[in-house]
Write a protein that holds these residues in place. Sequence first.
Motif, short mmCIF file in Angstrom:
data_model
loop_
_atom_site.label_atom_id
_atom_site.label_comp_id
_atom_site.label_asym_id
_atom_site.label_seq_id
_atom_site.Cartn_x
_atom_site.Cartn_y
_atom_site.Cartn_z
N ALA A 176 -7.84 2.19 13.32
CA ALA A 176 -8.77 1.39 12.51
C ALA A 176 -10.09 2.12 12.37
N HIS A 177 -10.58 2.16 11.15
CA HIS A 177 -11.90 2.71 10.86
C HIS A 177 -12.85 1.52 10.78
N HIS A 178 -13.46 1.18 11.96
CA HIS A 178 -14.22 -0.07 12.04
C HIS A 178 -15.48 -0.03 11.19
N PHE A 232 0.85 -1.18 0.00
CA PHE A 232 0.00 0.00 0.00
C PHE A 232 0.89 1.24 0.00
N HIS A 233 0.39 2.29 -0.65
CA HIS A 233 1.20 3.48 -0.88
C HIS A 233 0.38 4.72 -0.56
N SER A 272 -5.26 3.41 2.41
CA SER A 272 -6.36 2.76 3.11
C SER A 272 -6.17 1.25 2.96
N VAL A 273 -6.00 0.56 4.10
CA VAL A 273 -5.72 -0.87 4.08
C VAL A 273 -7.00 -1.64 4.46
N PRO A 274 -7.64 -2.37 3.54
CA PRO A 274 -8.85 -3.13 3.88
C PRO A 274 -8.51 -4.31 4.79
N LEU A 275 -9.30 -4.51 5.83
CA LEU A 275 -9.05 -5.61 6.75
C LEU A 275 -9.22 -6.97 6.08
N SER A 295 -2.10 14.59 11.14
CA SER A 295 -2.58 14.67 9.76
C SER A 295 -2.66 13.28 9.15
N ARG A 296 -3.69 13.04 8.39
CA ARG A 296 -3.89 11.72 7.79
C ARG A 296 -2.97 11.55 6.59
N VAL A 297 -2.47 10.32 6.41
CA VAL A 297 -1.68 9.97 5.23
C VAL A 297 -2.65 9.76 4.07
N ASN A 298 -2.57 10.64 3.09
CA ASN A 298 -3.52 10.63 1.98
C ASN A 298 -3.26 9.46 1.04
#
Length: 403
Positions: free
Chosen positions: A82-84, A26-27, A44-47, A38-41
């Motif tokens: 984690a964005h549950h 992922f990049h 997004s890593v899917p579980l 600040s969020r890394v734009n």
Amino acid sequence: MIWVAFLPLLLSCALGNRTVEQVPFFHGHVFENSSPGSRVNGLSVPLKRLNLQRLCGTGESATAAAHFKLMGDGSENFRVFAHHKRGHILLKTSGVLDREERGEYALGLGLCCGQCAGLSRKEEGESPVVAEVASIKVDVLDTNDHQPTFPGADVKLSLDDATALRTSIYTVTARDDDSGKNAELIYFARPQNGSFYAVPKTGDILLVDSILGLDEPIKFKVFARDRGWPPRTSQSVAVEINPRQWPVAPSQSPEQERRKPKSQIKAPERKSRSVMESDSPVFINVSEDAGIGSVVMNLNPVRFQSAAFELVEPDVESSPVSVTRDSGDIVISRRLDRETEPLVEITVKRWALGGQAGIGSVSQSARNAVVQLSVARLKSFNPFGVESPDGASTSLHLLTLSP
């Protein structure tokens, strides 16, 4: 027999390849100087791609019991959350990042079936990292946070006032520690003057108008501005150019001057700026690499409001230079070659125009000028009049004849 010998080796390789699983990659990116948190734009890593059930058991309890830990050099600059609701894992910064110190981070995402402890030790209530389940790369993007700077000091030059137009007399160079468009520079001079021009892309300072007869130094400042947003402008570098004039011609012989009282001795006066009115040779450096259309010299005298010029010898078709009728500019019309034509001689006639009849009324003060153009090698070209090391001629001789 050969297949029987190699069969165990092939089976072992096949079984070994099955045990090695490639982790997903992922990049993402984040701008430097962003505030902590600040969020890394773009990351997004899917579980569902991390095989949690296989590593931590089956069912929803496995997902709830899974925790993640960043590994690798610089992992302390980021934190995982984690964005549950979406079933994704995101990264945020832990501090302020600087691209000039480090431009990218290669991290690993470790999985713990419980609260993560160290990489290999197990403490009470905490589990070690079971496996690296993802590979992550974070790029730190540049912001326009550096001002262009000139490493050198101010510039002071002495320039022959007969230097050919469009000659590059100096080059200023600034540096910018940013990257990309933020480091692309544009040069400009202030205040603007009619004699010199700063080329925006290169920083070359070109002579664009004659400085013949000028006694006072020409002073201006050069700045550099980047293409970032908002754009940043450098501090100025001061440029002072002192015209080096032609040798003066004494009005009387030295013996007559010595007989005069000191109170009557006058300083020699500056000769006319007009090449057509000079009785002494005028030297100007011209390179065989001069481009077509380059203006070599202007023959128009200052005291005439209007004049007409004509190339007498040779004819226009055979001459490598042309003479502009209205302005008196000597312009290169074809490429110069020292090997085939080392010396070019032309004759130019000038009429001063005036009287009630306007342009059609020509005065009787027509004069001729013989121009000897000595073509110099490119390596010998020197606009400051220094003698060439190989002894090659680098001068343009202008000899004025009476009408």
